[in-house]
Design a protein around this motif. Structure first.
Motif, PDB file in Angstrom:
ATOM      1  N   ASP A 126       5.007  -2.263   6.603  1.00 46.18           N
ATOM      2  CA  ASP A 126       4.852  -0.821   6.746  1.00 46.18           C
ATOM      3  C   ASP A 126       5.852  -0.056   5.887  1.00 46.18           C
ATOM      4  O   ASP A 126       7.055  -0.111   6.107  1.00 46.18           O
ATOM      5  N   MET A 127       5.319   0.696   4.914  1.00 45.97           N
ATOM      6  CA  MET A 127       6.141   1.535   4.048  1.00 45.97           C
ATOM      7  C   MET A 127       6.177   2.981   4.511  1.00 45.97           C
ATOM      8  O   MET A 127       6.991   3.763   4.011  1.00 45.97           O
ATOM      9  N   VAL A 129       8.402  -5.215  -0.343  1.00 42.25           N
ATOM     10  CA  VAL A 129       7.000  -5.634  -0.287  1.00 42.25           C
ATOM     11  C   VAL A 129       6.769  -6.785  -1.256  1.00 42.25           C
ATOM     12  O   VAL A 129       6.139  -7.794  -0.916  1.00 42.25           O
ATOM     13  N   LEU A 130       7.278  -6.651  -2.476  1.00 44.24           N
ATOM     14  CA  LEU A 130       7.145  -7.713  -3.472  1.00 44.24           C
ATOM     15  C   LEU A 130       7.690  -9.033  -2.947  1.00 44.24           C
ATOM     16  O   LEU A 130       7.054 -10.086  -3.062  1.00 44.24           O
ATOM     17  N   ARG A 131       8.870  -8.994  -2.328  1.00 42.53           N
ATOM     18  CA  ARG A 131       9.499 -10.218  -1.831  1.00 42.53           C
ATOM     19  C   ARG A 131       8.953 -10.627  -0.457  1.00 42.53           C
ATOM     20  O   ARG A 131       8.871 -11.811  -0.142  1.00 42.53           O
ATOM     21  N   VAL A 156      -0.514  -4.100   3.552  1.00 39.90           N
ATOM     22  CA  VAL A 156       0.579  -3.161   3.317  1.00 39.90           C
ATOM     23  C   VAL A 156       0.096  -1.765   3.695  1.00 39.90           C
ATOM     24  O   VAL A 156      -0.989  -1.342   3.287  1.00 39.90           O
ATOM     25  N   ARG A 157       0.907  -1.047   4.497  1.00 39.42           N
ATOM     26  CA  ARG A 157       0.632   0.371   4.708  1.00 39.42           C
ATOM     27  C   ARG A 157       1.530   1.143   3.761  1.00 39.42           C
ATOM     28  O   ARG A 157       2.756   1.062   3.828  1.00 39.42           O
ATOM     29  N   ILE A 158       0.905   1.895   2.870  1.00 41.22           N
ATOM     30  CA  ILE A 158       1.632   2.653   1.866  1.00 41.22           C
ATOM     31  C   ILE A 158       2.109   3.985   2.454  1.00 41.22           C
ATOM     32  O   ILE A 158       1.622   4.422   3.492  1.00 41.22           O
ATOM     33  N   ILE A 161      -3.533  -0.166   3.796  1.00 38.48           N
ATOM     34  CA  ILE A 161      -3.824   0.899   4.752  1.00 38.48           C
ATOM     35  C   ILE A 161      -3.205   2.179   4.210  1.00 38.48           C
ATOM     36  O   ILE A 161      -2.001   2.219   3.936  1.00 38.48           O
ATOM     37  N   ALA A 162      -4.018   3.208   4.051  1.00 39.26           N
ATOM     38  CA  ALA A 162      -3.524   4.493   3.541  1.00 39.26           C
ATOM     39  C   ALA A 162      -3.483   5.511   4.668  1.00 39.26           C
ATOM     40  O   ALA A 162      -4.518   5.831   5.253  1.00 39.26           O
ATOM     41  N   PRO A 163      -2.304   6.038   5.002  1.00 32.61           N
ATOM     42  CA  PRO A 163      -2.202   7.016   6.094  1.00 32.61           C
ATOM     43  C   PRO A 163      -2.673   8.403   5.666  1.00 32.61           C
ATOM     44  O   PRO A 163      -2.699   8.747   4.484  1.00 32.61           O
TER      45      PRO A 163
END
Length: 259
Positions: free
Chosen positions: A40-41, A51-53, A67-69, A89-91
């Motif tokens: 979750d970002m 996220v990359l790692r 991934v939630r951006i 997932i786009a909020p």
């Protein structure tokens, strides 16, 4: 199996919800019994580097990753896919135009406008040729538009009809705030449950998937009956608190029994 194939087969899946931006913590979460893991970002602490790692230990555990951006960061949707995520997932997708921009970032032409460059995703998934990867990516990746506001509800059918949108993700806490016009935050507010069921029904009617965040585990059976297949839960905060509570209760019970 991929996230898409399991949902297409009718499975109900549980995704853990990671907000701690540390690959070792993600590794521990990925080793638990969840079907998949979401980084979750938006409200969590994850950022581009984490996220990359963080996707690496999820893939190593043989589980799908999502991934939630952050709000409006559709460029990050493409990056998450290039890092190896299977779904994004786009909020706060509150308009058809939001949905179009999100889909454009998620899908290669002719559906969208995603730029080529799966620098980490292709070797991490490690199968087939780059031509196969290109050919299958639009079908394999999943774009979930979050439905959290009355504005989104008003244009739900348009969001669902947008090419490249694969499903919706109901955010019940924000939805409750919108539903009560700022009166309360209550993920199981009874007055909105019929509408939440209708959102899932409309998604299925459009041939799209329905996901939801489950704050209260007791409501899981109810939302599954509504048609929600992907259930998000279990942040590190919740997992640690619950684990510590159970462990301490058992220890205190054992001590008490010996006195």
């Amino acid at each position: 199996m991929s996230l898409k194939s399991r949902l297409a087969a009718g499975e109900t899946l549980c995704t853990a919800w990671s907000g701690v931006p540390d690959a070792l913590t993600v590794e521990l979460v990925a080793q638990q019994g969840f079907d998949c893991v979401t980084l979750d970002m938006q409200h969590g602490g994850h950022h581009e580097d984490s996220v990359l790692r963080g996707l690496a230990p999820v893939l190593a555990a043989g589980k799908p990753s999502l991934v939630r951006i952050p709000v409006g960061r559709f460029d990050m949707a493409s990056r998450a896919l290039d890092f190896g995520a299977e779904a994004v997932i786009a909020p706060m997708v509150n308009s058809v135009e939001d949905a179009r921009q999100f889909a454009a970032a998620m899908k290669y032409p002719p559906v969208g406008a995603r730029s080529w460059g799966p620098t980490y995703a292709f070797p991490r998934h490690g199968q087939g040729s780059q031509q196969d990867w290109l050919r299958k990516s639009n079908e394999r990746t999943l774009a979930f538009a979050m439905i959290e506001t009355r504005a989104a509800l008003d244009v739900l059918d348009g969001i669902l009809a947008t090419p490249g949108i694969d499903g919706i993700f109901l955010g019940p806490s924000d939805f409750s705030i919108a539903w009560t016009k700022g009166g309360t935050v209550d993920s199981t507010h009874e007055d909105m449950m019929e509408t939440i069921a209708d959102v899932a029904a409309r998604a299925h009617a459009a041939g799209k998937y329905a996901a939801i965040f489950v704050v209260d585990p007791a409501v899981a059976g109810r939302v599954v009956k509504m048609g929600y297949q992907l259930l998000a839960m279990g942040s590190e905060h919740a997992l640690i608190a619950l684990g510590a509570s159970v462990l301490l209760a058992d220890v205190k019970k054992s001590i008490g029994n010996r006195q």
